[in-house]
Design a protein around this motif. Sequence first.
Motif, PDB file in Angstrom:
ATOM      1  N   TYR A  69     -22.149 -77.816  34.478  1.00  0.00           N
ATOM      2  CA  TYR A  69     -23.101 -78.282  33.471  1.00  0.00           C
ATOM      3  C   TYR A  69     -23.017 -77.496  32.170  1.00  0.00           C
ATOM      4  N   VAL A  70     -22.598 -76.254  32.246  1.00  0.00           N
ATOM      5  CA  VAL A  70     -22.382 -75.476  31.017  1.00  0.00           C
ATOM      6  C   VAL A  70     -21.154 -76.020  30.294  1.00  0.00           C
ATOM      7  N   LYS A  71     -20.075 -76.230  31.037  1.00  0.00           N
ATOM      8  CA  LYS A  71     -18.852 -76.762  30.421  1.00  0.00           C
ATOM      9  C   LYS A  71     -19.099 -78.143  29.807  1.00  0.00           C
ATOM     10  N   THR A  72     -19.851 -78.963  30.509  1.00  0.00           N
ATOM     11  CA  THR A  72     -20.158 -80.300  30.001  1.00  0.00           C
ATOM     12  C   THR A  72     -21.009 -80.222  28.740  1.00  0.00           C
ATOM     13  N   ALA A  73     -21.961 -79.312  28.707  1.00  0.00           N
ATOM     14  CA  ALA A  73     -22.809 -79.143  27.519  1.00  0.00           C
ATOM     15  C   ALA A  73     -21.974 -78.677  26.331  1.00  0.00           C
ATOM     16  N   VAL A  74     -21.045 -77.759  26.555  1.00  0.00           N
ATOM     17  CA  VAL A  74     -20.176 -77.287  25.473  1.00  0.00           C
ATOM     18  C   VAL A  74     -19.305 -78.437  24.974  1.00  0.00           C
ATOM     19  N   LEU A  90     -11.837 -79.902  14.487  1.00  0.00           N
ATOM     20  CA  LEU A  90     -10.461 -80.154  14.913  1.00  0.00           C
ATOM     21  C   LEU A  90      -9.712 -78.842  15.112  1.00  0.00           C
ATOM     22  N   ALA A  91      -9.909 -77.899  14.213  1.00  0.00           N
ATOM     23  CA  ALA A  91      -9.266 -76.592  14.354  1.00  0.00           C
ATOM     24  C   ALA A  91      -9.702 -75.911  15.647  1.00  0.00           C
ATOM     25  N   CYS A  92     -10.960 -76.028  15.980  1.00  0.00           N
ATOM     26  CA  CYS A  92     -11.470 -75.447  17.226  1.00  0.00           C
ATOM     27  C   CYS A  92     -10.853 -76.142  18.440  1.00  0.00           C
ATOM     28  N   LEU A  93     -10.759 -77.461  18.396  1.00  0.00           N
ATOM     29  CA  LEU A  93     -10.178 -78.212  19.510  1.00  0.00           C
ATOM     30  C   LEU A  93      -8.702 -77.863  19.721  1.00  0.00           C
ATOM     31  N   CYS A  94      -8.014 -77.533  18.637  1.00  0.00           N
ATOM     32  CA  CYS A  94      -6.593 -77.208  18.716  1.00  0.00           C
ATOM     33  C   CYS A  94      -6.332 -75.748  19.096  1.00  0.00           C
ATOM     34  N   SER A  95      -7.359 -74.927  19.051  1.00  0.00           N
ATOM     35  CA  SER A  95      -7.162 -73.502  19.338  1.00  0.00           C
ATOM     36  C   SER A  95      -6.951 -73.275  20.832  1.00  0.00           C
ATOM     37  N   ASP A  96      -6.436 -72.108  21.150  1.00  0.00           N
ATOM     38  CA  ASP A  96      -6.191 -71.740  22.550  1.00  0.00           C
ATOM     39  C   ASP A  96      -7.424 -71.172  23.220  1.00  0.00           C
ATOM     40  N   GLN A  97      -8.520 -71.070  22.480  1.00  0.00           N
ATOM     41  CA  GLN A  97      -9.725 -70.438  23.023  1.00  0.00           C
ATOM     42  C   GLN A  97     -10.463 -71.323  24.019  1.00  0.00           C
ATOM     43  N   LEU A  98     -10.312 -72.632  23.909  1.00  0.00           N
ATOM     44  CA  LEU A  98     -11.093 -73.546  24.756  1.00  0.00           C
ATOM     45  C   LEU A  98     -10.498 -73.706  26.139  1.00  0.00           C
ATOM     46  N   ASP A  99     -11.353 -73.753  27.110  1.00  0.00           N
ATOM     47  CA  ASP A  99     -11.008 -74.100  28.475  1.00  0.00           C
ATOM     48  C   ASP A  99     -10.464 -75.534  28.477  1.00  0.00           C
ATOM     49  N   ALA A 100      -9.448 -75.799  29.278  1.00  0.00           N
ATOM     50  CA  ALA A 100      -8.816 -77.128  29.310  1.00  0.00           C
ATOM     51  C   ALA A 100      -9.820 -78.219  29.685  1.00  0.00           C
ATOM     52  N   PHE A 101     -10.698 -77.940  30.640  1.00  0.00           N
ATOM     53  CA  PHE A 101     -11.702 -78.928  31.030  1.00  0.00           C
ATOM     54  C   PHE A 101     -12.619 -79.255  29.858  1.00  0.00           C
ATOM     55  N   ILE A 102     -13.059 -78.224  29.136  1.00  0.00           N
ATOM     56  CA  ILE A 102     -13.958 -78.439  27.996  1.00  0.00           C
ATOM     57  C   ILE A 102     -13.254 -79.258  26.924  1.00  0.00           C
ATOM     58  N   ARG A 103     -12.009 -78.907  26.597  1.00  0.00           N
ATOM     59  CA  ARG A 103     -11.259 -79.656  25.582  1.00  0.00           C
ATOM     60  C   ARG A 103     -11.109 -81.122  26.004  1.00  0.00           C
ATOM     61  N   ASP A 104     -10.686 -81.349  27.230  1.00  0.00           N
ATOM     62  CA  ASP A 104     -10.475 -82.724  27.698  1.00  0.00           C
ATOM     63  C   ASP A 104     -11.775 -83.525  27.703  1.00  0.00           C
ATOM     64  N   LYS A 105     -12.865 -82.904  28.152  1.00  0.00           N
ATOM     65  CA  LYS A 105     -14.156 -83.595  28.195  1.00  0.00           C
ATOM     66  C   LYS A 105     -14.648 -83.864  26.776  1.00  0.00           C
ATOM     67  N   ALA A 106     -14.454 -82.912  25.859  1.00  0.00           N
ATOM     68  CA  ALA A 106     -14.853 -83.123  24.458  1.00  0.00           C
ATOM     69  C   ALA A 106     -14.056 -84.278  23.859  1.00  0.00           C
ATOM     70  N   LEU A 107     -12.764 -84.308  24.115  1.00  0.00           N
ATOM     71  CA  LEU A 107     -11.931 -85.407  23.601  1.00  0.00           C
ATOM     72  C   LEU A 107     -12.364 -86.744  24.198  1.00  0.00           C
ATOM     73  N   GLN A 108     -12.694 -86.755  25.472  1.00  0.00           N
ATOM     74  CA  GLN A 108     -13.182 -87.977  26.112  1.00  0.00           C
ATOM     75  C   GLN A 108     -14.459 -88.463  25.426  1.00  0.00           C
ATOM     76  N   LYS A 109     -15.389 -87.536  25.182  1.00  0.00           N
ATOM     77  CA  LYS A 109     -16.652 -87.907  24.526  1.00  0.00           C
ATOM     78  C   LYS A 109     -16.412 -88.381  23.091  1.00  0.00           C
ATOM     79  N   ILE A 110     -15.471 -87.782  22.402  1.00  0.00           N
ATOM     80  CA  ILE A 110     -15.133 -88.226  21.044  1.00  0.00           C
ATOM     81  C   ILE A 110     -14.592 -89.643  21.079  1.00  0.00           C
TER      82      ILE A 110
END
Length: 133
Positions: A69-74, A90-110
């Motif tokens: 639920y934390v990852k989903t909220a992020v 976009l710069a944040c999404l492209c950075s190496d700092q994000l967990d793969a699950f968070i990036r993928d879920k954020a992209l899905q929501k976008i």
Amino acid sequence: MSELSFDPRASAAHRYPVEIWRFLLDSLMDDSEYVLRFSVVTLLDYYMDTTHIDKVLPTLASINSHAYYVKTAVAWALSVCYARLPIGTLACLCSDQLDAFIRDKALQKIMESRRVAVFDKQRLRILFSRPIE
């Protein structure tokens, strides 16, 4: 009798933005799943604007939790950031700092968002060079 208001501008975050920001930063250091999720959603509700985005994105990217639920909220917060302020996000999404699950879920929501232009969705598909549902 105390004053009761349903006006969102009457919230503590609007009256004391600096103090609430500090409180949220402290809360984001907590290990509790629900405290972390509350803090992320509060950032989403009150600090997703041009004034705070340069602080919010690195803060979101630095959250390290294995809780679903934390990852989903992020991810949700990042998708809202992208809908409102795509370039910085976009710069944040492209950075190496994000967990793969968070990036993928954020992209899905976008991709699911009606607030993001078709062109932006196509650009993200190309940029991340794989189908995003």
